[in-house]
Design an enzyme around this catalytic site. Structure first.
Site, PDB file in Angstrom:
ATOM      1  N   PRO A  27       0.836  -1.206   0.000  1.00 42.25           N
ATOM      2  CG  PRO A  27      -0.726  -1.542   1.693  1.00 42.25           C
ATOM      3  CD  PRO A  27       0.597  -2.036   1.197  1.00 42.25           C
ATOM      4  CE  LYS A  28       2.553   7.602  -3.202  1.00 44.33           C
ATOM      5  NZ  LYS A  28       2.282   8.449  -2.027  1.00 44.33           N
ATOM      6  CD1 TRP A  29       2.370   2.823   3.519  1.00 37.63           C
ATOM      7  CD2 TRP A  29       0.603   2.978   4.877  1.00 37.63           C
ATOM      8  NE1 TRP A  29       2.064   1.553   3.936  1.00 37.63           N
ATOM      9  CE2 TRP A  29       0.979   1.619   4.771  1.00 37.63           C
ATOM     10  CE3 TRP A  29      -0.481   3.316   5.677  1.00 37.63           C
ATOM     11  CZ2 TRP A  29       0.308   0.608   5.437  1.00 37.63           C
ATOM     12  CZ3 TRP A  29      -1.152   2.310   6.343  1.00 37.63           C
ATOM     13  CH2 TRP A  29      -0.763   0.978   6.220  1.00 37.63           C
TER      14      TRP A  29
END
Length: 322
Positions: A27-29
């Site tokens: 996931p890209k935070w």
């Protein structure tokens, strides 16, 4: 000899959300990229640009006592609020020091979401392939029983899981990052791929930079539930061709424009203001935006213009904050 944190490995934006064969996804935070090292009892917390962020995040420095000596991590600093990532709370902590930083560490605690292992108990792991670094990172979390402020970033090679993550925009996740399983960690190189979830939406043009006949940038608004036109964001700089398509579509504002006397920032986190011309808030445009928002619901990143929608009335646009 003191070990030095390497520069971070970087990403290249891609348009496809599909997981390539031989790659993993994470996931890209929506937070601050950060790297951390523990070496000879000294803890270093550094931003992507090399800024020392340690004094602003004392809870992260204190949490480094859970790590093994001579270990370094790459990851993202995040703050959660009401079940979603709160970038503005994170940003508000950057310049705090001493007692102010301690107070905000209690009020808005940060977490370090670790997604890569740069060093382990004195062994440099940069040359290891991603799959080996990832296995060692998972083992570190298990063996040390790491708790807050540490969080292990999920990783998967399952396409269905990747598609599910791309639906998590409601909690502030921006998309996914793809990493080749056999690649080493290459500082400063754009060897990872980044896909950001974008959505198509509509907004009302309330002001422009440049002229109404050939705007360089559109400042966009939406009406709130009390009928006030609120600023929601702006577009990226338009090409001359795109700007030229607005000839005859925008009219200069009268004396009672709802934004009269307002100033508009040139960018997130800057004090520079834009030189704008107010226009009649009548023209609707369709834009593509990512999921990053501030606490009021304004778009943090510039939108990409898709097309003007003179066929749509301002009253048909979604309300501010939606």
């Amino acid at each position: 000899m003191t070990w030095t944190l390497p520069e971070p490995m970087l990403t290249t934006t891609v348009n496809s959300p599909d997981l390539p064969p031989g790659w993993a996804a994470e996931p890209k935070w929506d937070g601050f990229r950060a790297s951390l090292s523990v070496d000879n009892g000294r803890v270093v917390l550094r931003s992507r640009r090399g800024t020392d962020m340690g004094p602003a995040f004392p809870e992260v420095l204190a949490g480094a006592g859970q790590l093994r000596e001579a270990t370094a991590l790459d990851g993202e600093l995040v703050v959660w609020e009401a079940g979603r990532l709160a970038f503005e709370r994170l940003q508000g902590r950057l310049r705090r020091r001493g007692a102010g930083a301690d107070r905000l560490a209690q009020e808005w605690p940060a977490h370090f979401v670790a997604f890569d292992l740069l060093r382990l108990a004195g062994t440099d792991t940069l040359a290891w392939p991603y799959r080996r670094r990832r296995a060692a990172l998972e083992q570190l979390f298990t063996a040390r029983r790491l708790t807050a402020p540490w969080a292990l970033c999920p990783s998967t090679t399952d396409p269905d899981t990747v598609r599910e993550w791309q639906s998590w925009t409601a909690v502030g996740l921006e998309g996914v990052v793809f990493k080749r399983l056999e690649d080493p960690y290459r500082p400063t190189m754009r060897g990872w791929l980044k896909y950001k979830v974008r959505e198509s939406t509509e907004a009302i043009v309330g002001a422009v930079t440049g002229s109404p006949t050939a705007p360089r940038c559109l400042l966009l608004g939406r009406y709130d539930t009390e009928g006030r036109l609120q600023y929601t964001g702006r577009t990226v700089t338009l090409s001359p061709t795109a700007g030229g398509t607005f000839t005859g579509l925008l009219d200069p504002a009268g004396s009672e424009h709802p934004w009269t006397g307002w100033t508009f920032s040139a960018g997130w986190g800057t004090n520079e203001t834009l030189n704008v011309t107010l226009v009649q808030p009548e023209l609707v445009v369709e834009v593509h935006i990512d999921v990053a928002r501030d606490s009021a619901g304004r778009w943090r990143h510039p939108a990409r213009l898709h097309r003007a929608r003179p066929d749509v009335s301002a009253g048909d646009v979604a309300p501010f904050g939606s």
